[in-house]
Design an enzyme around this catalytic site. Structure first.
Site, PDB file in Angstrom:
ATOM      1  N   CYS A   1     -15.144   1.334  -4.482  1.00  0.00           N
ATOM      2  CA  CYS A   1     -16.417   1.301  -3.757  1.00  0.00           C
ATOM      3  C   CYS A   1     -17.153   2.601  -4.071  1.00  0.00           C
ATOM      4  CB  CYS A   1     -16.217   1.105  -2.254  1.00  0.00           C
ATOM      5  SG  CYS A   1     -15.059   2.240  -1.477  1.00  0.00           S
TER       6      CYS A   1
ATOM      7  N   ASP B   1       0.859  -1.178   0.000  1.00  0.00           N
ATOM      8  CA  ASP B   1       0.000   0.000   0.000  1.00  0.00           C
ATOM      9  C   ASP B   1       0.898   1.232   0.000  1.00  0.00           C
ATOM     10  OD1 ASP B   1      -3.203   0.494   0.834  1.00  0.00           O
ATOM     11  OD2 ASP B   1      -1.878   2.197   1.176  1.00  0.00           O
TER      12      ASP B   1
ATOM     13  N   ASP C   1      -7.528  -2.077  -5.696  1.00  0.00           N
ATOM     14  CA  ASP C   1      -8.673  -1.624  -4.902  1.00  0.00           C
ATOM     15  C   ASP C   1      -8.468  -0.128  -4.681  1.00  0.00           C
ATOM     16  OD1 ASP C   1     -10.917  -1.497  -3.359  1.00  0.00           O
ATOM     17  OD2 ASP C   1     -10.147  -2.712  -1.710  1.00  0.00           O
TER      18      ASP C   1
END
Length: 438
Positions: free
Chosen positions: A362, A262, A309
């Site tokens: 999302c 990340d 993501d």
């Protein structure tokens, strides 16, 4: 605390949120610290009232003719909880700790509850500046889609198939009322009670043993449809706390190799304990040593699947985080789009020929979804979009023939609370051609 006192407390917290433009979680935490007499059930009930009011902030202001915290709460009691004027009046008595009695105007408005003439942003409880983007993806169903995104969300878990089977977990959690998720093959669902509280799953022996993870069904589905399989080389490029990393490990049955990283090293902090608890042994965490460090440089051209993501506005999670929808701004959206282009550019060199990128957000906004994919494809001629119908072929039977899940530009899939009963998720699969394109 009596129910009326909880209403007064919720109004106080809402006033703090509005005045200081701060996250609801911070305001609730400060209220709890300043009112230590309030027990855990009281704090949970107050939080539920606050979040219900934030879910219906625009429509409550419309029906009540007032944007203040009291009007927000009174409107939400009617619109979100279905209380009639008499029930609300019984809570607002003006007695000790109770809100002041209803005014004649408040009583009249609660009796009328007119939303028929409300514009989409009011009826759907979303920021007006997002209207064009939302109508581009949902069309005439925009209000219905956004109303579903303003409802309470259930609590979903994913059974960890590295350690257990769903059939084994159901009787172990029977006292908490589990239901099988409509689509995800290893999911279970728990409904919140009247006060908005769900079961405290994190303290169960099954959770502590790593037999399941708390994960929305939509998140479970997009990770599954990304196409990870045994013995693959996979990168989770925006792994954060590791929710999807853990699912990938289970899907791969602990074979192959997952590289989890990340850009923000701090977000990776929880992943190590979660991997240990879940029994995931095929994950290598690569923590960046600084902003300029690229911890995956040795993997260029070697990866079968890169899961992106991507950072986004989080609009698809508004059911769980209703205060964020009133704090999102056009400038923040523009920054997220830059972030999305950047992480896709990081993914590109990692993918071997015939390998794939699974781009996930999302969000439900085309500018974060189809448009980002289209921009990437325009800049990388050796990548093609995998037909969403081919992706759906990997889905459970309940979804495999759902043409309505294909995004407006036909580049990906869009899950929503109204369509699939999940949080809002977008997934597109991009494949690097085996041969160079001319």
């Amino acid at each position: 605390m009596i129910p009326s006192a909880r209403l007064s407390a919720a109004i106080e917290v809402l006033a703090d949120i509005i005045a200081r433009r701060r996250p609801a979680s911070d305001a609730l935490k400060d209220w709890g610290l300043a009112h230590r007499f309030a027990g855990s059930k009281d704090r949970a009930a107050i939080a539920s009232l606050v979040y219900d009011a934030l879910r219906r902030r625009a429509s409550s202001a419309h029906v009540m003719g007032d944007e203040g915290p009291r009007a927000m709460l009174l409107g939400a009691l009617a619109l979100a909880r279905g209380l009639d004027r008499a029930a609300i009046a019984a809570l607002c008595t003006g007695d000790r700790f109770a809100p002041e009695p209803l005014s004649d105007e408040e009583a009249r408005r609660l009796e009328a509850l007119k939303l028929d003439d409300a514009p989409p942003a009011i009826a759907g409880d979303f920021p007006e500046w997002l209207t064009d983007e939302l109508e581009a993806v949902f069309g005439e169903a925009t209000v219905a889609e956004m109303q579903a995104l303003s409802a309470r969300a259930p609590i979903d878990i994913r059974v960890n198939t590295l350690k257990a089977e769903r059939a084994r977990i159901i009787p172990a959690l029977a006292h908490l009322g589990p239901e099988i998720t409509p689509h995800a093959p290893t999911g279970l669902r728990f409904s919140a009670g009247e006060d908005g509280r769900g079961p405290t799953l994190q303290v169960t022996p099954e959770f502590l043993k790593g037999l399941f993870e708390i994960q929305d069904e939509g998140s479970q589905l997009v990770a599954m449809l990304a196409g990870a399989g045994p013995n693959m080389q996979v990168v989770d490029l925006c792994a954060g706390g590791g929710g999807k990393t853990l699912e990938l490990a289970a899907l791969m049955d602990n074979s192959g190799q997952i590289y989890a990283t990340d850009a923000d090293a701090r977000r990776l902090a929880p992943i190590h304990d979660r991997l240990t608890r879940a029994g995931a042994r095929n994950v290598q965490v690569r923590t960046p040593k600084g902003r300029a460090d690229e911890p995956l440089a040795d993997l260029d051209g070697k990866i079968d699947l890169v899961l992106v993501d991507a950072p986004c506005t989080g609009i698809g999670t508004w059911r769980r985080n209703p205060d964020t929808k009133w704090r999102v701004r056009p400038g923040a959206l523009a920054e997220r789009m830059k972030d999305q282009d950047f992480v896709l550019s990081r993914a590109e060199p990692l993918v071997k020929r015939g390998g794939r990128i699974a781009y996930v957000t999302c969000s439900v906004l085309p500018c974060e979804n189809d448009e980002r994919v289209a921009a990437f494809l325009a800049a990388h001629a050796d990548f093609v979009s995998v037909d969403p119908q081919e992706v759906l072929a990997l889905a459970p039977d309940s979804l495999s023939e759902r043409d309505d899940l294909v995004s407006p530009a036909g580049l990906g899939l869009q899950l929503t609370p109204l369509r699939t009963g999940t949080d809002g998720f977008y997934l597109a699969i991009l494949e690097r051609r085996i041969a160079n394109s001319e």
